[in-house]
Scaffold this active site. Structure first.
Site, PDB file in Angstrom:
ATOM      1  N   ASP A  30      -0.504  -0.660  -4.706  1.00  0.00           N
ATOM      2  CA  ASP A  30      -1.812  -0.151  -5.140  1.00  0.00           C
ATOM      3  C   ASP A  30      -1.749   1.214  -5.806  1.00  0.00           C
ATOM      4  O   ASP A  30      -2.631   1.595  -6.560  1.00  0.00           O
ATOM      5  CB  ASP A  30      -2.805  -0.106  -3.965  1.00  0.00           C
ATOM      6  CG  ASP A  30      -2.447   0.949  -2.926  1.00  0.00           C
ATOM      7  OD1 ASP A  30      -1.255   1.301  -2.797  1.00  0.00           O
ATOM      8  OD2 ASP A  30      -3.366   1.414  -2.227  1.00  0.00           O
ATOM      9  N   ASN A  31      -0.709   1.982  -5.490  1.00  0.00           N
ATOM     10  CA  ASN A  31      -0.512   3.305  -6.100  1.00  0.00           C
ATOM     11  C   ASN A  31       0.876   3.799  -5.708  1.00  0.00           C
ATOM     12  O   ASN A  31       1.585   3.134  -4.949  1.00  0.00           O
ATOM     13  CB  ASN A  31      -1.600   4.312  -5.666  1.00  0.00           C
ATOM     14  CG  ASN A  31      -1.821   4.369  -4.172  1.00  0.00           C
ATOM     15  OD1 ASN A  31      -2.856   3.932  -3.673  1.00  0.00           O
ATOM     16  ND2 ASN A  31      -0.855   4.870  -3.420  1.00  0.00           N
ATOM     17  N   CYS A  40      -6.104   4.267  -3.248  1.00  0.00           N
ATOM     18  CA  CYS A  40      -6.391   2.902  -2.786  1.00  0.00           C
ATOM     19  C   CYS A  40      -7.648   2.239  -3.351  1.00  0.00           C
ATOM     20  O   CYS A  40      -7.575   1.173  -3.953  1.00  0.00           O
ATOM     21  CB  CYS A  40      -6.513   2.903  -1.268  1.00  0.00           C
ATOM     22  SG  CYS A  40      -4.987   3.285  -0.409  1.00  0.00           S
ATOM     23  N   ARG A  82      -7.857  -0.975  -6.042  1.00  0.00           N
ATOM     24  CA  ARG A  82      -8.227  -2.340  -5.649  1.00  0.00           C
ATOM     25  C   ARG A  82      -9.418  -2.852  -6.474  1.00  0.00           C
ATOM     26  O   ARG A  82      -9.503  -4.040  -6.809  1.00  0.00           O
ATOM     27  CB  ARG A  82      -8.554  -2.374  -4.154  1.00  0.00           C
ATOM     28  CG  ARG A  82      -7.289  -2.296  -3.331  1.00  0.00           C
ATOM     29  CD  ARG A  82      -7.463  -1.571  -2.009  1.00  0.00           C
ATOM     30  NE  ARG A  82      -6.203  -0.926  -1.662  1.00  0.00           N
ATOM     31  CZ  ARG A  82      -5.233  -1.513  -0.953  1.00  0.00           C
ATOM     32  NH1 ARG A  82      -5.428  -2.704  -0.460  1.00  0.00           N
ATOM     33  NH2 ARG A  82      -4.109  -0.888  -0.720  1.00  0.00           N
ATOM     34  N   HIS A  97     -10.769  -2.619   1.734  1.00  0.00           N
ATOM     35  CA  HIS A  97     -11.016  -1.259   1.216  1.00  0.00           C
ATOM     36  C   HIS A  97     -11.916  -1.200  -0.018  1.00  0.00           C
ATOM     37  O   HIS A  97     -11.779  -0.317  -0.865  1.00  0.00           O
ATOM     38  CB  HIS A  97      -9.693  -0.525   0.927  1.00  0.00           C
ATOM     39  CG  HIS A  97      -9.796   0.939   1.224  1.00  0.00           C
ATOM     40  ND1 HIS A  97      -8.762   1.827   1.101  1.00  0.00           N
ATOM     41  CD2 HIS A  97     -10.856   1.680   1.638  1.00  0.00           C
ATOM     42  CE1 HIS A  97      -9.166   3.036   1.411  1.00  0.00           C
ATOM     43  NE2 HIS A  97     -10.441   2.968   1.744  1.00  0.00           N
ATOM     44  N   ASP A 155       0.844  -1.205   0.000  1.00  0.00           N
ATOM     45  CA  ASP A 155       0.000   0.000   0.000  1.00  0.00           C
ATOM     46  C   ASP A 155       0.875   1.250   0.000  1.00  0.00           C
ATOM     47  O   ASP A 155       1.621   1.496   0.956  1.00  0.00           O
ATOM     48  CB  ASP A 155      -0.899  -0.022   1.246  1.00  0.00           C
ATOM     49  CG  ASP A 155      -2.035   0.991   1.152  1.00  0.00           C
ATOM     50  OD1 ASP A 155      -1.944   1.899   0.306  1.00  0.00           O
ATOM     51  OD2 ASP A 155      -2.999   0.864   1.924  1.00  0.00           O
TER      52      ASP A 155
HETATM   53 MG    MG Z   1      -2.713   3.139  -1.292  1.00  0.00          MG
END
Ligand code: MG
Length: 467
Positions: free
Chosen positions: A284-285, A71, A75, A130, A31
């Protein structure tokens, strides 16, 4: 086509070694880990020996993208193989789901877990979900209602439910943390284990659960999705790792994450199922660059970070590992998280439904044959708006805005243009010299818009934030 016939055809196409069984799939999802944050991606002081070895034994991708800049949409894209706007999992203002959100990934979406489960896989998620907060009277948002047989972890980010305890402004950016500042609720399935879990133990506990999951399912095909809580801030590492890294707490946290990856790979080797398992590591980023000097990550030579559509916001490390199937190497093929669903679906003999378009492509030729993908345009969204697009080596920015905290989007009458093959840092706008390229990208974007309708956003908050 029937699953059994598909399984046979898949096994034949994979060769005799894989004919015995369908492969396991493990996706390890960090993350807010930046492109420049691993040893094998050039960081000078962060130590990641296990990930470096995984990259040396597997395929290290230099142009791998998350399909979103933050996030929740990221996802959603990974789980569905589709741009997040298609499922309503993006929003310009709210950006991500929060503790009070009542929306979530619609049940009409087919998740990677549901796809693999349909082919007999045992499915588990260990880490941060999330994609919906089921505790807000929304049982449909629980990962157990999205194809997962097993769940252990947090519902959302570790800073999203701050406690009443007084804390400094931007407390999550601080090196010194008070664990009582954050109510990070830990669940096993639908059972609340701890309303305020000890975050120093999270990576270790995720790892122990992962090894146990692997052990319990070693005799059958399984899918393990491991979305780690860190290095999203606030940062916590266990005693064994804290204070050890020259990079500070961020380096400590990554050293523990790296240890975790090593334990997962070791668990596969010890049980002699490494040759039957595809492991993919990514983020995720991009990194949260405006955190503190010590607590924010690095996008390396890429521009900007999390929240933006500059390369640093969405291009992330991507490492694929499968002993005996993936040849060691480095690939500059453009690949995205949306490609993983079609790719593993084919490996698992799953026929994806034809009633919806997929934006990802089967990337087997990249992973197993060292080739690149014939790809249509890749679009960079910030929230629900398309800001930039990549076609081949060219990237055009129609709108630009920096990371979180940069308030004003700038619309470009003449789009900015960069050649990412020669200028990955996006430092030299050469749009003036290449109007033909801008024209081509603009046409590709218009075609993309026409085939990519946006669903109503699930991220709009209808419940007031309680303090
Ligand atoms: Mg993130």
């Amino acid at each position: 086509m029937r699953p059994l016939l598909l399984a046979l055809l898949t096994a034949l196409s994979l060769g005799a070694s894989a004919a015995a069984r369908l492969p396991n799939v493990i996706i390890i999802f960090a993350d807010d880990l930046g492109y420049g944050d691993l040893g094998c991606y050039g960081h000078p002081t962060i130590r990641t020996p296990n990930l470096d070895r995984m990259a040396a034994e597997g395929l290290r991708l230099t142009q791998f993208y998350s399909a979103a800049e933050v996030c929740t949409p990221s996802r959603a894209a990974l789980m569905t193989g589709r741009y997040p706007v298609r499922s309503g999992m993006a929003h310009n203002q709210f950006r991500v789901l929060r503790a009070v959100s009542t929306g979530g990934l619609p049940q009409s979406e087919l998740t990677m877990a549901e796809a693999l489960k349909s082919s007999g896989y045992r499915t588990g998620i260990i880490g941060k979900w999330h994609l919906g907060v089921w505790a807000n009277d929304r049982p449909e948002h629980h990962p157990l209602n999205h194809g997962f047989d097993f769940h252990f972890g947090l519902m959302h980010s570790n800073d999203m439910n701050p406690s009443d305890k007084p804390k400094p402004k931007k407390a999550n950016a601080l090196v010194e943390q008070d664990p009582e500042w954050w109510n990070a609720a830990l669940y096993r399935g639908r059972e609340l284990l701890e309303p305020r879990t000890d975050q120093t133990q999270l990576t270790k506990r995720y790892t122990e659960e992962a090894v146990k999951f692997i052990d319990e399912n070693k005799a059958r095909p399984f899918f393990l999705y491991m979305p780690h809580t860190f290095p999203h801030t606030p940062l916590f590492a266990s005693e064994r790792f804290k204070g050890r890294s020259p990079r500070g707490i961020y380096g400590d946290v990554l050293a523990e994450l790296d240890w975790s990856v090593g334990e997962v790979l070791k668990a596969l080797k010890d049980r002699s199922i490494a040759d039957d398992t595809l492991v993919f590591f990514t983020s995720d980023n991009g990194p949260w660059t405006w955190m503190g000097a010590e607590t924010g990550g690095s996008a390396g030579l890429l521009r900007d970070g999390k929240g933006s559509t500059w390369e640093g916001g969405m291009r992330v490390p991507g490492i694929a590992w499968w002993p005996g199937r993936i040849k060691p190497g480095v690939s500059d093929a453009v690949m995205t998280t949306m490609d993983l669903l079609p790719t593993v679906a084919r490996l698992a003999a799953v026929e994806l439904p034809t009633d919806r378009p997929y934006d990802g492509q089967d990337a087997a030729t990249v992973l197993f044959e060292g080739k690149t993908l014939e790809r249509e345009v890749f679009c960079y969204y910030r929230g629900e708006d398309l800001f930039a697009a990549r076609l081949g080596d060219w990237k055009a920015h129609f709108i630009t805005q920096g990371s979180y905290g940069d308030p004003k989007p700038v619309k470009h009458e003449r789009p900015l243009l960069f050649n990412l093959a020669v200028d990955p840092s996006e430092a030299h706008d050469i749009g003036e010299q290449h109007p033909d390229v801008i024209k081509r990208i603009t046409a590709a974007v218009e075609a993309h818009r026409a085939r990519t309708p946006k669903a109503p956003s699930q991220l709009i908050e209808t419940v007031p934030v309680s303090k």
